[in-house]
Design a protein around this motif. Structure first.
Motif, mmCIF file in Angstrom:
data_model
loop_
_atom_site.group_PDB
_atom_site.id
_atom_site.type_symbol
_atom_site.label_atom_id
_atom_site.label_comp_id
_atom_site.label_asym_id
_atom_site.label_seq_id
_atom_site.Cartn_x
_atom_site.Cartn_y
_atom_site.Cartn_z
ATOM 1 N N GLY A 276 0.818 -1.203 0.000
ATOM 2 C CA GLY A 276 0.000 0.000 0.000
ATOM 3 C C GLY A 276 0.852 1.253 0.000
ATOM 4 O O GLY A 276 2.085 1.204 -0.067
ATOM 5 N N SER A 277 0.191 2.397 0.049
ATOM 6 C CA SER A 277 0.877 3.683 0.047
ATOM 7 C C SER A 277 0.132 4.643 0.974
ATOM 8 O O SER A 277 -0.784 4.242 1.691
ATOM 9 C CB SER A 277 0.912 4.249 -1.380
ATOM 10 N N GLU A 278 0.518 5.907 0.924
ATOM 11 C CA GLU A 278 -0.156 6.904 1.762
ATOM 12 C C GLU A 278 -1.623 7.055 1.377
ATOM 13 O O GLU A 278 -2.450 7.457 2.196
ATOM 14 C CB GLU A 278 0.550 8.256 1.645
ATOM 15 N N ASP A 279 -1.939 6.744 0.116
ATOM 16 C CA ASP A 279 -3.290 6.970 -0.389
ATOM 17 C C ASP A 279 -4.175 5.730 -0.354
ATOM 18 O O ASP A 279 -5.394 5.830 -0.507
ATOM 19 C CB ASP A 279 -3.227 7.490 -1.832
ATOM 20 N N SER A 280 -3.604 4.552 -0.229
ATOM 21 C CA SER A 280 -4.420 3.337 -0.264
ATOM 22 C C SER A 280 -3.794 2.252 0.600
ATOM 23 O O SER A 280 -2.583 2.239 0.834
ATOM 24 C CB SER A 280 -4.583 2.832 -1.699
ATOM 25 N N VAL A 281 -4.640 1.335 1.059
ATOM 26 C CA VAL A 281 -4.208 0.235 1.907
ATOM 27 C C VAL A 281 -3.826 -0.953 1.039
ATOM 28 O O VAL A 281 -4.539 -1.297 0.100
ATOM 29 C CB VAL A 281 -5.333 -0.174 2.884
ATOM 30 N N GLY A 282 -2.706 -1.577 1.317
ATOM 31 C CA GLY A 282 -2.258 -2.727 0.543
ATOM 32 C C GLY A 282 -3.142 -3.937 0.753
ATOM 33 O O GLY A 282 -3.867 -4.047 1.753
ATOM 34 N N PHE A 283 -3.050 -4.882 -0.171
ATOM 35 C CA PHE A 283 -3.901 -6.071 -0.137
ATOM 36 C C PHE A 283 -3.237 -7.250 0.581
ATOM 37 O O PHE A 283 -3.891 -8.238 0.870
ATOM 38 C CB PHE A 283 -4.270 -6.481 -1.564
ATOM 39 N N CYS A 284 -1.932 -7.171 0.832
ATOM 40 C CA CYS A 284 -1.220 -8.305 1.437
ATOM 41 C C CYS A 284 -0.325 -7.832 2.584
ATOM 42 O O CYS A 284 0.807 -8.296 2.747
ATOM 43 C CB CYS A 284 -0.376 -9.021 0.381
ATOM 44 N N ARG A 285 -0.836 -6.938 3.394
ATOM 45 C CA ARG A 285 -0.027 -6.348 4.462
ATOM 46 C C ARG A 285 0.446 -7.377 5.481
ATOM 47 O O ARG A 285 1.567 -7.327 5.972
ATOM 48 C CB ARG A 285 -0.821 -5.242 5.155
ATOM 49 N N LYS A 286 -0.421 -8.333 5.793
ATOM 50 C CA LYS A 286 -0.055 -9.342 6.790
ATOM 51 C C LYS A 286 1.101 -10.204 6.300
ATOM 52 O O LYS A 286 2.090 -10.405 7.018
ATOM 53 C CB LYS A 286 -1.256 -10.208 7.131
ATOM 54 N N SER A 287 1.005 -10.705 5.075
ATOM 55 C CA SER A 287 2.056 -11.568 4.531
ATOM 56 C C SER A 287 3.362 -10.811 4.309
ATOM 57 O O SER A 287 4.448 -11.394 4.358
ATOM 58 C CB SER A 287 1.596 -12.195 3.215
ATOM 59 N N CYS A 288 3.251 -9.493 4.066
ATOM 60 C CA CYS A 288 4.458 -8.685 3.871
ATOM 61 C C CYS A 288 5.073 -8.232 5.188
ATOM 62 O O CYS A 288 6.143 -7.605 5.195
ATOM 63 C CB CYS A 288 4.141 -7.467 2.999
ATOM 64 N N GLY A 289 4.414 -8.542 6.305
ATOM 65 C CA GLY A 289 4.972 -8.252 7.620
ATOM 66 C C GLY A 289 5.046 -6.788 7.965
ATOM 67 O O GLY A 289 5.984 -6.353 8.657
ATOM 68 N N VAL A 290 4.062 -6.005 7.482
ATOM 69 C CA VAL A 290 4.084 -4.562 7.764
ATOM 70 C C VAL A 290 3.015 -4.144 8.757
ATOM 71 O O VAL A 290 2.753 -2.962 8.933
ATOM 72 C CB VAL A 290 3.940 -3.730 6.454
ATOM 73 N N CYS A 291 2.367 -5.105 9.399
ATOM 74 C CA CYS A 291 1.307 -4.800 10.360
ATOM 75 C C CYS A 291 1.895 -4.442 11.721
ATOM 76 O O CYS A 291 2.928 -4.994 12.135
ATOM 77 C CB CYS A 291 0.375 -6.004 10.546
ATOM 78 N N ASP A 292 1.240 -3.532 12.417
ATOM 79 C CA ASP A 292 1.583 -3.311 13.809
ATOM 80 C C ASP A 292 1.098 -4.522 14.606
ATOM 81 O O ASP A 292 0.097 -5.137 14.286
ATOM 82 C CB ASP A 292 0.877 -2.062 14.355
ATOM 83 N N SER A 293 1.815 -4.877 15.635
ATOM 84 C CA SER A 293 1.443 -6.054 16.417
ATOM 85 C C SER A 293 0.030 -5.934 16.993
ATOM 86 O O SER A 293 -0.687 -6.918 17.163
ATOM 87 C CB SER A 293 2.440 -6.257 17.557
ATOM 88 N N SER A 294 -0.410 -4.697 17.244
ATOM 89 C CA SER A 294 -1.721 -4.501 17.820
ATOM 90 C C SER A 294 -2.845 -4.656 16.817
ATOM 91 O O SER A 294 -4.005 -4.823 17.190
ATOM 92 C CB SER A 294 -1.811 -3.104 18.449
ATOM 93 N N SER A 295 -2.505 -4.585 15.510
ATOM 94 C CA SER A 295 -3.547 -4.632 14.481
ATOM 95 C C SER A 295 -3.532 -5.917 13.696
ATOM 96 O O SER A 295 -4.378 -6.131 12.840
ATOM 97 C CB SER A 295 -3.398 -3.449 13.511
ATOM 98 N N SER A 296 -2.552 -6.797 13.931
ATOM 99 C CA SER A 296 -2.483 -8.047 13.174
ATOM 100 C C SER A 296 -3.634 -8.957 13.535
ATOM 101 O O SER A 296 -4.082 -8.986 14.672
ATOM 102 C CB SER A 296 -1.155 -8.764 13.461
ATOM 103 N N SER A 297 -4.104 -9.723 12.531
ATOM 104 C CA SER A 297 -5.192 -10.660 12.798
ATOM 105 C C SER A 297 -4.829 -12.030 12.325
ATOM 106 O O SER A 297 -3.910 -12.206 11.551
ATOM 107 C CB SER A 297 -6.457 -10.199 12.070
#
Length: 297
Positions: A276-297
């Motif tokens: 993703g970028s500043e304007d949109s949310v990425g589709f594979c954030r979890k697999s790319c390991g860019v999630c905050d620990s508090s928001s991971s599911s």
């Protein structure tokens, strides 16, 4: 306003092209109207053979199983109705990709920012895509720039037999003459043969912006040879800045192939889609390991 902006773009690009000795950057004389229901047009020689070969080269080694959008959830899922393989280029990935995207905007009079990234598709012997619509049935995908209003399908290779694009509900399906060079699948509707460099433009929405059932289309099975194509889907709204937000603050994958894509390096190769970028949310954030620990599911 968007129409006027596209007209200015067309005028500017045509002027630049003629100055470079390329008056055929956009040549209306090469365009043939095929049907009014659906609205469909064929541009002979839209791409040069060199451009076709370049787009194929960009895709080789990066192809994955093609997916379809689930009508209820909107998520990308595997299905036997679509058996090709494909991948998405990045917008303006290089000079040639940028030039093709500009040419599409000039021809369609639709803004570049309303288009998705170009998808390169490869069909081997027997592979096909059953009849489907390019507009959406689910609200999830409609939020990403609205319905797809138009599709530009560019043929990157010749196909010895089969691989036609067919419109089963087109008004002219009974009047189109077909000889023995057409496949049985192509005889089920109005069909277009894949010829290297040609491009097919058709609209999924009517002039009044309602969905057009006559835009139902399919990619016939390849009988002999192989088929390469490039698709540009264009939406009614800006697709670069979609109205897509992370749901309930959770960080997850929106495609079941995300772990596989991440494993082969797509997080780095295609970060706008994956992360993703500043304007949109990425589709594979979890697999790319860019999630905050508090928001991971």
């Amino acid at each position: 306003m968007a129409f006027f902006s596209s007209f200015l773009l067309f005028t500017a690009l045509s002027t630049v092209s003629m100055a470079k000795g390329e008056p055929d950057f956009y040549d209306p004389a090469r365009v043939t109207q095929l049907s009014w229901r659906p609205r469909a047009f064929l541009y002979k020689g839209f791409l040069s053979h060199e451009e076709c070969d370049h787009l194929i080269k960009l895709a080789k080694g990066k192809l994955v199983k093609s997916m379809v959008a689930d009508n209820d959830s909107g998520k990308s899922v595997m299905s036997t109705v679509r058996t090709s393989s494909g991948m998405f280029l990045e917008k303006h990935q290089d000079e040639i990709v940028a030039r093709v995207e500009q040419r599409i905007a000039a021809w369609t009079f639709l803004p570049e920012e309303n288009g998705e990234s170009i998808q390169i598709l490869h069909y081997e012997n027997g592979q096909k895509y059953d009849a489907h619509f390019d507009y959406f049935h689910d609200k999830r995908n409609q939020a990403l720039g609205g319905h797809r209003v138009a599709t530009v399908l560019m043929y990157l290779s010749d196909v010895k037999k089969g691989g036609e694009t067919v419109f089963p509900n087109a008004e002219g399906k009974l009047s189109q003459h077909k000889d023995e060079t057409w496949s049985d699948c192509a005889r089920t509707g109005y069909a277009v043969k894949p010829n290297k460099g040609d491009a097919l433009l058709f609209f999924s929405l009517r002039i009044d912006a309602t969905t057009d059932p006559s835009s139902l289309h399919a990619s016939c099975p390849v009988i002999e040879g192989e088929k390469w194509s490039a698709t540009k889907w264009i939406h009614v709204r800006n697709f670069d800045k979609p109205l897509r937000k992370s749901t309930s603050g959770e960080c997850s994958d929106d495609n079941e192939l995300c772990p596989r894509w991440a494993a082969i390096g797509e997080c780095q190769k295609n970060p706008k889609y994956m992360v993703g970028s500043e304007d949109s949310v990425g589709f594979c954030r979890k697999s790319c390991g860019v999630c905050d620990s508090s928001s991971s599911s």
